[in-house]
Structures are given as structure tokens and as C-alpha cells.
Design an enzyme around this catalytic site. Structure first.
Site, PDB file in Angstrom:
ATOM      1  N   ALA A 214       0.868  -1.177   0.000  1.00 50.97           N
ATOM      2  CA  ALA A 214       0.000   0.000   0.000  1.00 50.97           C
ATOM      3  C   ALA A 214       0.902   1.223   0.000  1.00 50.97           C
ATOM      4  O   ALA A 214       1.863   1.299   0.762  1.00 50.97           O
ATOM      5  CB  ALA A 214      -0.909   0.017   1.224  1.00 50.97           C
ATOM      6  N   GLY A 230       6.693   0.801  -0.001  1.00 51.81           N
ATOM      7  CA  GLY A 230       5.282   0.717   0.323  1.00 51.81           C
ATOM      8  C   GLY A 230       5.064   0.022   1.658  1.00 51.81           C
ATOM      9  O   GLY A 230       5.968  -0.610   2.222  1.00 51.81           O
ATOM     10  N   GLU A 231       3.861   0.158   2.183  1.00 55.96           N
ATOM     11  CA  GLU A 231       3.484  -0.537   3.418  1.00 55.96           C
ATOM     12  C   GLU A 231       3.248  -2.010   3.123  1.00 55.96           C
ATOM     13  O   GLU A 231       2.666  -2.362   2.099  1.00 55.96           O
ATOM     14  CB  GLU A 231       2.189   0.043   3.995  1.00 55.96           C
ATOM     15  CG  GLU A 231       2.359   1.313   4.782  1.00 55.96           C
ATOM     16  CD  GLU A 231       1.088   1.665   5.553  1.00 55.96           C
ATOM     17  OE1 GLU A 231       1.204   2.377   6.554  1.00 55.96           O
ATOM     18  OE2 GLU A 231      -0.007   1.234   5.163  1.00 55.96           O
ATOM     19  N   ILE A 232       3.660  -2.875   4.043  1.00 55.54           N
ATOM     20  CA  ILE A 232       3.305  -4.289   3.944  1.00 55.54           C
ATOM     21  C   ILE A 232       2.255  -4.648   4.994  1.00 55.54           C
ATOM     22  O   ILE A 232       1.676  -5.728   4.956  1.00 55.54           O
ATOM     23  CB  ILE A 232       4.535  -5.198   4.074  1.00 55.54           C
ATOM     24  CG1 ILE A 232       5.294  -4.924   5.378  1.00 55.54           C
ATOM     25  CG2 ILE A 232       5.464  -4.999   2.873  1.00 55.54           C
ATOM     26  CD1 ILE A 232       6.446  -5.886   5.629  1.00 55.54           C
TER      27      ILE A 232
END
Length: 375
Positions: A214, A230-232
Site C-alpha cells: 500500500a 510501500g506498506e506491507i
């Protein structure tokens, strides 16, 4: 009188210049963070997010041009939608908005804007996955979308929060349960999606061989795709980067080196970074993270950003021969804006800075392999 400031940064082994003599672009009418945009020809379109239901355009080839407001977006105010341009039209998908109960909810609708008559149309389709935290780019006659939060899990979290009312203990319990999970248990989107406007069809272009993301920086240039960080999971980023290539057998992926850490700092990955190409060089800059979150996660703390403060960044990275290096810094920290490659520059439009303050600024960065120029 030419006002330039040049600094030789020996720690970065690069020269970067702040130029006040090059073309400057006007500020946005309002600060836009968490919005979206696209380039159609020489005209850039930016809107939504903190800009409400508004979109603005700027003719980049006209030095005297100012931002102009276009027809109001009919889908209402929303944050983190996805946009891309195909065949001279602007497409906008998904995002996060409040429903009639006041609950923040992912939406999966789609709209098309036609510049020729300044009209919007809601399309008879819905995205097959949640499109918040997703990143989009066009290639040929399709829009490609990577990553995104799980619609059911994300919506459920906000529904539970609203249902808790003023009960702070209940809200704390909900948050603790939500954040205390492994990355894979958030079910972020792990397929590369495409939407083809001419047929109004979505397609699964194959599973990505890395974790769902994200807020990743996602760029397509020619047949190459680049994914940065990005965010995991909520609050935890990754430093991983990846490269894909369009082939007759679909997109073929390979891992690139992790994004390096700035001198004296940890590299906790970035979400909301801005990216693009300048003179054939891929650049990525800005973004935000929680310094120390990767360390806490490796120590077994699933709520990896608990007790940590969010930080915004200004380092500019370039990818050369499969290796990353830092070539300079922006004059301010930035994240969650819109970036576009134009005329061998990467334009950084809007976004947010320290504390989440929305930006109206439009900056341009360029790199020739030796010198980074910031306008």
C-alpha cells in the site's frame, strides 16, 4: 541576476543545484495531499484528497498558464483514489470516503473524464479489489494497478470504530487487535490488475512475486515497471524494490536491491514516495515512515509502529545499473503528493510535509547522471 546555490555534498558524491532561473510552475489553488492525477498530452490533472471533490488542470507548455478548475468530480470527496490517462481521457478509481453513517469506507467505483466537453461519466464497472493504497499507471490501452488494502478488513476496522461510539476503551481494544497481526493477515492485493477502457473489462495480469503493498511508488516507462517500497501492513513499510518487464508471456519480475539508508539513519522503507524519469534516470523521493518500526518488527512486535512517531523525508534516490544511490535532498520533506515525468523533469505536485500539512507547491527535479537540479 541569477540566483543559484550549488553545494558539493561529499557524503552523497553528487552535486545538486537549487535554481531560481528555470521555469517555475504556479502553486495549486489549494493544498492537495492524498489525491491523484494524470498527464494528458501537455496538460496535468490533479485533484481529490484534501482538495475535496475538485480537480484542477495546468497547461505545462505555457509558461504563463495558471491552474484551472474543471467540472466537479461527481463521486464525492475521497482520499487515496487511483487515476491514469488512456486515449486522451482521465480515469479515476476507488478511494476512501465517509458513508452516511460517518464510517470511512473503501469504494470501488470508476469514473471517466472527457476533456473535450468537460464532462464526467460514472462507468458501469467496479474494481475487483479494494483500491486504497493502490498505485496506478497506464501502458498502451490499459490502466495497471498495483497493491491496495483489503476492502473487507479495512472497512470492518472503520465500521467497528464507529460502532464503539464514545467508548475509548473499546476503540483501544479494536485498534490493538487490528494492528497486532502479521503482514500476510491483512490480505493486501497481490495481483497486478488491469482495466481496459475500450472493453470495460478488468483483468488479472498475474500474481506479484513479493508481498502486497500500500502506498508504493509505481512507475511504468516503456516496457519497464518499477515498484519502490510501500506498506506491507498498517504502520510498517519495506525497503524492498522490484522491477518488472512486459513480455509476450506477461509481466516478468525480478528483485532489485533494497533502498539504501541515508547516512546516520535507518531505512524503514517509504510509503507515499514520489517518482518518475529524468533524462532516462529513474528518481524516487520523499515518502513517510515510522523510524524504528522495522527494528521493532524484527524483535517480534507485530504492532511495529507502536510508540513511534511518523517522519517525512526529502532524500532523492536514483537507480543506475541495478543499484540505488542518494544524489541529493529536496529543500523540504514531502510525501503523498502526485508526481509526473514531463520534459525530462519529474514534477512534484502538492502532497504533505511534516505533521501532515497539505502542500500547494509544485517543484521540478531533474538529473543528468551527474547533477541533481531542483526548481
Amino acid at each position: 541576476m541569477k540566483l543559484t546555490k550549488t553545494a558539493l555534498c561529499t557524503a552523497l558524491f553528487a552535486t545538486f543545484t537549487f535554481s531560481a532561473n528555470a521555469q517555475t510552475y504556479p502553486d495549486l489553488p489549494v493544498g492537495i495531499k492524498g489525491g491523484t492525477g494524470a498527464l494528458i498530452g501537455d496538460t496535468v490533472y490533479v485533484g481529490l484528497g484534501s482538495g475535496g471533490d475538485k480537480f484542477y488542470t495546468l497547461d505545462l507548455k505555457d509558461p504563463s498558464a495558471q491552474w484551472k478548475e474543471i467540472a466537479t468530480f461527481p463521486g464525492g470527496e475521497r482520499n487515496q483514489p487511483v487515476a491514469a490517462a488512456v486515449d486522451g481521457k482521465l480515469y479515476v478509481f476507488g478511494g476512501l470516503q465517509k458513508n452516511e453513517k460517518g464510517e470511512l469506507q473503501l469504494v470501488n467505483d470508476a469514473y471517466r473524464y472527457n476533456p473535450s466537453d468537460n464532462t464526467w461519466m460514472k462507468l458501469p464497472t467496479r474494481s475487483p479489489r479494494g483500491l486504497v493504497g493502490s498505485s496506478g499507471a497506464s501502458h498502451g490501452d490499459k490502466v495497471y494497478i498495483l497493491g491496495g488494502s483489503n476492502l473487507s478488513i479495512f472497512n470492518g476496522f472503520f465500521q467497528d470504530n464507529v460502532a464503539a461510539g464514545e467508548d475509548q476503551a473499546k476503540k483501544d481494544e479494536i485498534a490493538a487487535a487490528y494492528f497486532d497481526q502479521r503482514p500476510e493477515d491483512y490480505f493486501f492485493t497481490t495481483e497486478l490488475l488491469s482495466y481496459e477502457p475500450s472493453t470495460n473489462k478488468w483483468r488479472n495480469e498475474g500474481r506479484i512475486p513479493f508481498s502486497g503493498r500500500a502506498g508504493a511508488a509505481f512507475t511504468i516507462q516503456g516496457n519497464d515497471l518499477v515498484v519502490v517500497n510501500g506498506e506491507i501492513k498498517p504502520g510498517l513499510r519495506t525497503a524492498e524494490t522490484h522491477q518488472g518487464k512486459f513480455t509476450a508471456k506477461g509481466v516478468q519480475w525480478k528483485n532489485l536491491p533494497d533502498l539504501p539508508a541515508p547516512k546516520g539513519k535507518s531505512q524503514d522503507g517509504l510509503a507515499g514516495a514520489l517518482s518518475g524519469y529524468s533524462n532516462g534516470h529513474y528518481l524516487v523521493t520523499g515518502g513517510a515512515n515510522f523510524p524504528g518500526s522495522i527494528k521493532q518488527y524484527k524483535e517480534g512486535k507485530l504492532h511495529a509502529h507502536k510508540g513511534l512517531s511518523k517522519a517525512w523525508h526529502n532524500e532523492v534516490y536514483t537507480l543506475n545499473n541495478g543499484k540505488w544511490r542518494i544524489v541529493g535532498e529536496l529543500p523540504m520533506n514531502i510525501g503523498y503528493g502526485f508526481s509526473v515525468s514531463y520534459n525530462n523533469k519529474v514534477l512534484l505536485i502538492g502532497g504533505e510535509t511534516d505533521g501532515g500539512k497539505a502542500l500547494t507547491s509544485v517543484k521540478a527535479i531533474s538529473y543528468d547522471g551527474k547533477k541533481l537540479t531542483i526548481e
